[in-house]
Motif scaffolding. Structure first.
Motif, mmCIF file in Angstrom:
data_model
loop_
_atom_site.group_PDB
_atom_site.id
_atom_site.type_symbol
_atom_site.label_atom_id
_atom_site.label_comp_id
_atom_site.label_asym_id
_atom_site.label_seq_id
_atom_site.Cartn_x
_atom_site.Cartn_y
_atom_site.Cartn_z
ATOM 1 N N LEU A 90 36.869 40.621 31.899
ATOM 2 C CA LEU A 90 36.903 41.354 33.164
ATOM 3 C C LEU A 90 37.819 40.736 34.202
ATOM 4 N N VAL A 91 37.955 39.437 34.197
ATOM 5 C CA VAL A 91 38.741 38.763 35.232
ATOM 6 C C VAL A 91 40.183 39.281 35.260
ATOM 7 N N TYR A 92 40.727 39.675 34.115
ATOM 8 C CA TYR A 92 42.100 40.181 34.088
ATOM 9 C C TYR A 92 42.230 41.454 34.930
ATOM 10 N N ASN A 93 41.349 42.435 34.678
ATOM 11 C CA ASN A 93 41.407 43.680 35.452
ATOM 12 C C ASN A 93 41.032 43.448 36.908
ATOM 13 N N VAL A 94 40.084 42.565 37.171
ATOM 14 C CA VAL A 94 39.679 42.283 38.552
ATOM 15 C C VAL A 94 40.855 41.711 39.334
ATOM 16 N N VAL A 95 41.527 40.730 38.776
ATOM 17 C CA VAL A 95 42.668 40.110 39.466
ATOM 18 C C VAL A 95 43.809 41.115 39.612
ATOM 19 N N TRP A 96 44.107 41.851 38.553
ATOM 20 C CA TRP A 96 45.193 42.829 38.587
ATOM 21 C C TRP A 96 44.948 43.885 39.669
ATOM 22 N N LYS A 97 43.743 44.482 39.664
ATOM 23 C CA LYS A 97 43.426 45.522 40.654
ATOM 24 C C LYS A 97 43.394 44.950 42.068
ATOM 25 N N THR A 98 42.865 43.753 42.211
ATOM 26 C CA THR A 98 42.814 43.126 43.533
ATOM 27 C C THR A 98 44.218 42.929 44.082
ATOM 28 N N LEU A 99 45.128 42.455 43.249
ATOM 29 C CA LEU A 99 46.508 42.250 43.704
ATOM 30 C C LEU A 99 47.180 43.571 44.080
ATOM 31 N N LEU A 100 46.985 44.613 43.265
ATOM 32 C CA LEU A 100 47.577 45.912 43.585
ATOM 33 C C LEU A 100 47.015 46.469 44.886
ATOM 34 N N TYR A 101 45.693 46.468 45.017
ATOM 35 C CA TYR A 101 45.067 46.991 46.231
ATOM 36 C C TYR A 101 45.435 46.144 47.446
ATOM 37 N N GLN A 102 45.588 44.835 47.259
ATOM 38 C CA GLN A 102 45.946 43.954 48.371
ATOM 39 C C GLN A 102 47.361 44.232 48.850
ATOM 40 N N LEU A 103 48.273 44.468 47.934
ATOM 41 C CA LEU A 103 49.639 44.811 48.336
ATOM 42 C C LEU A 103 49.659 46.092 49.156
ATOM 43 N N ILE A 104 48.890 47.068 48.722
ATOM 44 C CA ILE A 104 48.801 48.331 49.459
ATOM 45 C C ILE A 104 48.165 48.097 50.826
ATOM 46 N N ALA A 105 47.090 47.318 50.859
ATOM 47 C CA ALA A 105 46.408 47.038 52.130
ATOM 48 C C ALA A 105 47.322 46.300 53.101
ATOM 49 N N ALA A 106 48.107 45.347 52.609
ATOM 50 C CA ALA A 106 49.029 44.613 53.478
ATOM 51 C C ALA A 106 50.099 45.546 54.030
ATOM 52 N N ALA A 107 50.612 46.432 53.182
ATOM 53 C CA ALA A 107 51.632 47.383 53.641
ATOM 54 C C ALA A 107 51.052 48.326 54.693
ATOM 55 N N VAL A 108 49.843 48.810 54.475
ATOM 56 C CA VAL A 108 49.202 49.703 55.443
ATOM 57 C C VAL A 108 48.924 48.963 56.743
ATOM 58 N N HIS A 109 48.447 47.723 56.649
ATOM 59 C CA HIS A 109 48.166 46.913 57.839
ATOM 60 C C HIS A 109 49.443 46.709 58.651
ATOM 61 N N ARG A 138 45.080 47.888 33.081
ATOM 62 C CA ARG A 138 46.108 47.292 32.240
ATOM 63 C C ARG A 138 45.528 46.397 31.149
ATOM 64 N N TYR A 139 44.338 45.849 31.359
ATOM 65 C CA TYR A 139 43.766 44.895 30.418
ATOM 66 C C TYR A 139 42.366 45.319 29.966
ATOM 67 N N PRO A 140 42.244 46.472 29.285
ATOM 68 C CA PRO A 140 40.910 46.951 28.922
ATOM 69 C C PRO A 140 40.213 46.112 27.840
ATOM 70 N N GLU A 141 40.965 45.423 27.012
ATOM 71 C CA GLU A 141 40.377 44.655 25.911
ATOM 72 C C GLU A 141 40.229 43.170 26.227
ATOM 73 N N THR A 144 35.466 43.380 41.707
ATOM 74 C CA THR A 144 34.525 42.697 40.818
ATOM 75 C C THR A 144 33.305 43.577 40.548
ATOM 76 N N LEU A 145 32.717 44.114 41.600
ATOM 77 C CA LEU A 145 31.559 44.985 41.427
ATOM 78 C C LEU A 145 31.924 46.254 40.660
ATOM 79 N N HIS A 146 33.069 46.818 40.964
ATOM 80 C CA HIS A 146 33.502 48.038 40.289
ATOM 81 C C HIS A 146 33.666 47.800 38.789
ATOM 82 N N GLU A 147 34.286 46.693 38.416
ATOM 83 C CA GLU A 147 34.478 46.385 36.997
ATOM 84 C C GLU A 147 33.150 46.088 36.291
ATOM 85 N N LEU A 148 32.239 45.398 36.979
ATOM 86 C CA LEU A 148 30.926 45.138 36.380
ATOM 87 C C LEU A 148 30.166 46.440 36.145
#
Length: 170
Positions: free
Chosen positions: A78-97, A72-75, A144-148
């Motif tokens: 990095l912190v924008y995409n890191v936080v955004w992706k972390t929140l999305l993946y965390q919501l999915i992980a919480a639902a799966v858990h 969502r934040y390519p320009e 974080t590592l993925h974005e770097l």
């Protein structure tokens, strides 16, 4: 036939890093969960189910990376995409858990609704939130590592981590 093999090889090498990461990370989560559940009589997840979950997560990350909403934040920094992706993946992980627990309780109670009621009544919330915090940190590290790596490139990342390092001229 060569194109099919080339595509399979490409897919294998694409899925390998996130799958290995989540394989190790989920085993860490299971180890901590086993330590937390010691003496409670609640069974822990097996290594086979962790391996399956790692494969699913590895492929899910690759599929999610193809969605336009994920970057969502390519320009921006990095912190924008890191936080955004972390929140999305965390919501999915919480639902799966939660769903993972719900399946166990639904089997015991004889239905999903009854299982959910039983789960809400019997869940050990500190354990649930402890796992969520651990998953959050693991997902944050992955994002974080993925974005770097995405920014500096796979070849440069391999060189920085595994060498040989470029010589410095002063």
């Amino acid at each position: 036939m060569n194109r099919v093999l080339a595509k399979l090889k490409e897919e294998f090498w694409a899925i390998l890093p996130p799958t290995l990461y989540f394989f190790v990370a989920l085993h860490l989560v299971v180890l901590i969960r086993v330590l937390m559940l010691e003496g409670t009589g609640i069974r822990a997840t097996t290594s086979v189910s962790v391996a399956l979950a790692a494969l699913i997560l590895g492929k899910a990350v690759l599929i999610a990376d193809l969605l336009p909403v994920i970057n969502r934040y390519p320009e921006k920094p990095l912190v924008y995409n890191v936080v955004w992706k972390t929140l999305l993946y965390q919501l999915i992980a919480a639902a799966v858990h939660y769903a993972e627990r719900l399946v166990d309780f639904a089997r015991q109670a004889g239905g999903v609704v009854a299982g959910n009621e039983k789960l809400l009544a019997e869940i050990i919330w500190p354990h649930f939130w402890a796992i969520q915090i651990l998953l959050f940190l693991l997902i944050l590290m992955y994002c974080t590592l993925h974005e770097l790596v995405r920014l500096i490139g796979k070849d440069k990342a391999k060189q920085l981590f595994f060498g040989p390092l470029p010589s410095r001229t002063v």
